[in-house]
Design a protein around this motif. Structure first.
Motif, mmCIF file in Angstrom:
data_model
loop_
_atom_site.group_PDB
_atom_site.id
_atom_site.type_symbol
_atom_site.label_atom_id
_atom_site.label_comp_id
_atom_site.label_asym_id
_atom_site.label_seq_id
_atom_site.Cartn_x
_atom_site.Cartn_y
_atom_site.Cartn_z
ATOM 1 N N GLN A 291 -27.621 123.826 48.948
ATOM 2 C CA GLN A 291 -27.677 124.853 47.906
ATOM 3 C C GLN A 291 -26.310 125.099 47.258
ATOM 4 O O GLN A 291 -26.174 125.036 46.026
ATOM 5 C CB GLN A 291 -28.217 126.159 48.494
ATOM 6 C CG GLN A 291 -28.287 127.295 47.476
ATOM 7 C CD GLN A 291 -29.016 128.509 48.034
ATOM 8 O OE1 GLN A 291 -29.904 128.382 48.888
ATOM 9 N NE2 GLN A 291 -28.663 129.696 47.560
ATOM 10 N N VAL B 127 -32.396 127.638 42.272
ATOM 11 C CA VAL B 127 -31.503 127.304 43.389
ATOM 12 C C VAL B 127 -30.828 128.561 43.933
ATOM 13 O O VAL B 127 -30.703 128.733 45.152
ATOM 14 C CB VAL B 127 -30.461 126.254 42.950
ATOM 15 C CG1 VAL B 127 -29.461 125.973 44.082
ATOM 16 C CG2 VAL B 127 -31.164 124.956 42.539
ATOM 17 N N LEU C 281 -32.866 127.925 48.773
ATOM 18 C CA LEU C 281 -33.595 126.674 49.021
ATOM 19 C C LEU C 281 -34.040 126.615 50.474
ATOM 20 O O LEU C 281 -33.275 126.972 51.377
ATOM 21 C CB LEU C 281 -32.702 125.463 48.695
ATOM 22 C CG LEU C 281 -32.256 125.325 47.248
ATOM 23 C CD1 LEU C 281 -31.353 124.094 47.088
ATOM 24 C CD2 LEU C 281 -33.446 125.227 46.306
ATOM 25 N N VAL D 109 -32.850 119.197 41.164
ATOM 26 C CA VAL D 109 -32.595 119.840 42.461
ATOM 27 C C VAL D 109 -32.770 118.828 43.594
ATOM 28 O O VAL D 109 -31.819 118.501 44.308
ATOM 29 C CB VAL D 109 -33.528 121.057 42.676
ATOM 30 C CG1 VAL D 109 -33.221 121.720 44.024
ATOM 31 C CG2 VAL D 109 -33.376 122.070 41.542
#
Length: 512
Positions: free
Chosen positions: A171, A198, A202, A270
């Motif tokens: 993260q 985020v 996470l 991500v």
């Protein structure tokens, strides 16, 4: 040393036939690839199909065929579309290929050996349609009383053994990367969406399944298949020859731009960078997300019968007109509406009237009044000559900056400013009147116009390759003179030009 550039489309999911949304993203990536080649780059352009997962297994079952047969059939439709769209892709990857399975196994093993993957079990809400797990606070209940994901897909409670990727550990590193690389995600609306997700925290990500078998087997544990997104995202590495660091295409990594739909930005901005960080592999430079198309103001749907089919459009209007319209009509990153009326208007007003007229009038006057030979460039140039030529000569830089930012509509508007200025120049200079009063000046005006058309046609080649190629043919521009660098070499005075041919006919709607 030649600079390299690597651009990808998303690999398209084979649970259904291709539509205008697939065409749009592919054409946008193709324009970027062609522009970079025009600018002297060594380009690698990848597209392909994502063929694993529970949703594909179910679609194959519904179709009464085995998954491989099903994926072969749908992948062929996407390959055919790539040809129909005039894509200049250097490779077409399918996730059912052995090279891809090897790359997935190599990446998995690297993550496992480094301690980033562990075995546990999963309980949670899973949407088969999205191939994704969702947290409780992301779900809503629809009008039928069914729990659904943000996408509207129904979810089901799943409990099964699963390998997990330690996403939570990345993260802070992801947030640091976003801050250090503000252009990593575009446009800003998508960047803000990812940052919010985020920053919200996470949790570790389930990266294997045991409830179905249509996927890449987990190394040394064949009861599990890899989570479809870990499998799918790896395609961008597979195509470069990963894990072979000496493969001919290894030089192209990291990718310069992943072009994706906005619905899959989370996976690319991500999960993908987290996987790569964990595997100590350089991150792609940019993830650019485009919006969705509606049709005449309504969401496209098979049941409504308003899905816009690319091949039918191309058959009716021509490929270059469709390519032009899609990138002209919708700012990349925004949602856009497909309208038949808007397409016909763009075709008739901007292609036939503006660009077509500029070329046809100019070249016809050269054919008629200069024995079909290219007149010499005037000396000295008038203020009007300099103003128009300067606008045309600025096009490579202006379009380059816009295309780099995936602002394709802005790039086209820059070209159209020059096209409109060229038409105004003809009207003001009135070469048909100069023929009677100053034939030397008439020839000078026509030469300025020929040079402007050459610049316009050169920079528009990535958008409309065939049409602009034919336009440059009419100016007898040699192959090595059709690049951005080639613009520095002037057209040869006195060159005999072929009889001018109209490039963009007006479209007249047939009355039933």
């Amino acid at each position: 040393m030649t600079k390299s550039f690597y651009v990808t489309t998303p690999i398209y999911y084979v649970n259904g036939a291709p539509h205008i949304g697939h065409a749009y993203t592919s054409i946008a990536a193709d324009v970027l690839a062609r522009w970079k080649r025009l600018d002297g780059y060594d380009v690698f352009f990848l597209t392909g199909t994502d063929e694993h997962g529970q949703k594909v297994e179910k679609a194959a079952l519904d179709a009464g065929v085995d998954p491989q047969t099903f994926t072969d059939q749908v992948a062929e439709q996407f390959q055919t579309l790539a040809v129909a769209l005039g894509l200049s892709n250097d490779d077409f990857i399918r996730t059912t290929e052995e090279r891809h399975k090897r790359a997935c196994a190599a990446l998995w093993t690297k993550l496992l050996d480094a301690g980033h993957i562990y075995l546990d079990h999963y309980e949670g809400w899973y949407a088969v349609r999205d191939e994704a797990f969702y947290a409780e606070d992301e779900l809503t209940t629809n009008v039928h009383g069914i729990r659904v994901a943000p996408s509207g897909a129904p979810v089901e409670w799943v409990r099964e053994p699963s390998y997990f990727f330690r996403l939570s550990a990345w993260q802070d590193k992801l947030l640091a990367h976003y801050e250090a690389n503000p252009d990593f995600i575009g446009p800003n609306a998508r960047r803000n969406e990812v940052l919010s997700f985020v920053k919200g925290g996470l949790i570790d990500l389930s990266v294997s399944r045991t409830s179905f078998t249509w996927g890449v087997p987990v190394p040394n544990d064949p009861a599990h298949v890899m989570y479809v997104w870990l499998d799918a995202l790896t395609n961008y590495l597979t195509a470069t020859g990963y894990p072979d660091a000496d493969a001919p295409r290894a030089r192209f990594w990291p990718a310069d731009v992943h072009m994706v739909g906005k619905d899959i930005i989370r996976f690319h901005a991500v999960y993908w960078p987290a996987f790569l960080m964990a595997a100590d592999i350089p991150l792609p430079k940019r993830v650019a997300a485009n919006g969705w198309w509606t049709a005449e103001g309504e969401k496209m749907s098979k049941s409504v019968g308003n899905v816009v089919e690319p091949n039918a459009l191309i058959g009716e209007f021509g490929l270059d007109a469709v390519r032009f319209f899609l990138l002209r009509e919708m700012p990349f990153g925004n949602d856009g509406d497909f309208s038949r009326r808007a397409l016909i208007s763009r075709l008739n007003v901007e292609l036939a009237n503006d660009l077509g007229n500029l070329c046809q009038r100019s070249l016809s006057m050269i054919a008629k009044n200069c024995d079909g030979k290219l007149p010499p460039l005037p000396t000295p140039l008038t203020e009007a000559d300099i103003a128009l030529l300067s606008q045309a000569q600025a096009l490579p830089a202006l379009l380059g900056a816009a295309i780099e930012a995936q602002a394709f509509h802005v790039a086209l508007e820059e070209a159209w400013k020059v096209i409109r200025a060229g038409n105004a120049y003809i009207d003001h200079q009135a070469p048909w009147a100069l023929k009677k009063t100053d034939i030397v000046r008439m020839a000078s005006v026509l030469r300025v116009l020929a040079d402007v058309i050459r610049h316009v046609a050169t920079v528009l080649q990535p958008f409309m390759p065939d049409s602009m190629g034919r336009m440059l043919d009419q100016l007898v521009v040699p192959a090595d003179g059709r690049t951005l660098a080639g613009l520095a070499t002037p057209l040869v005075d006195g060159t005999s030009l072929p009889a001018p041919q109209g490039i963009f006919p007006r479209f007249v709607e047939e009355v039933a």
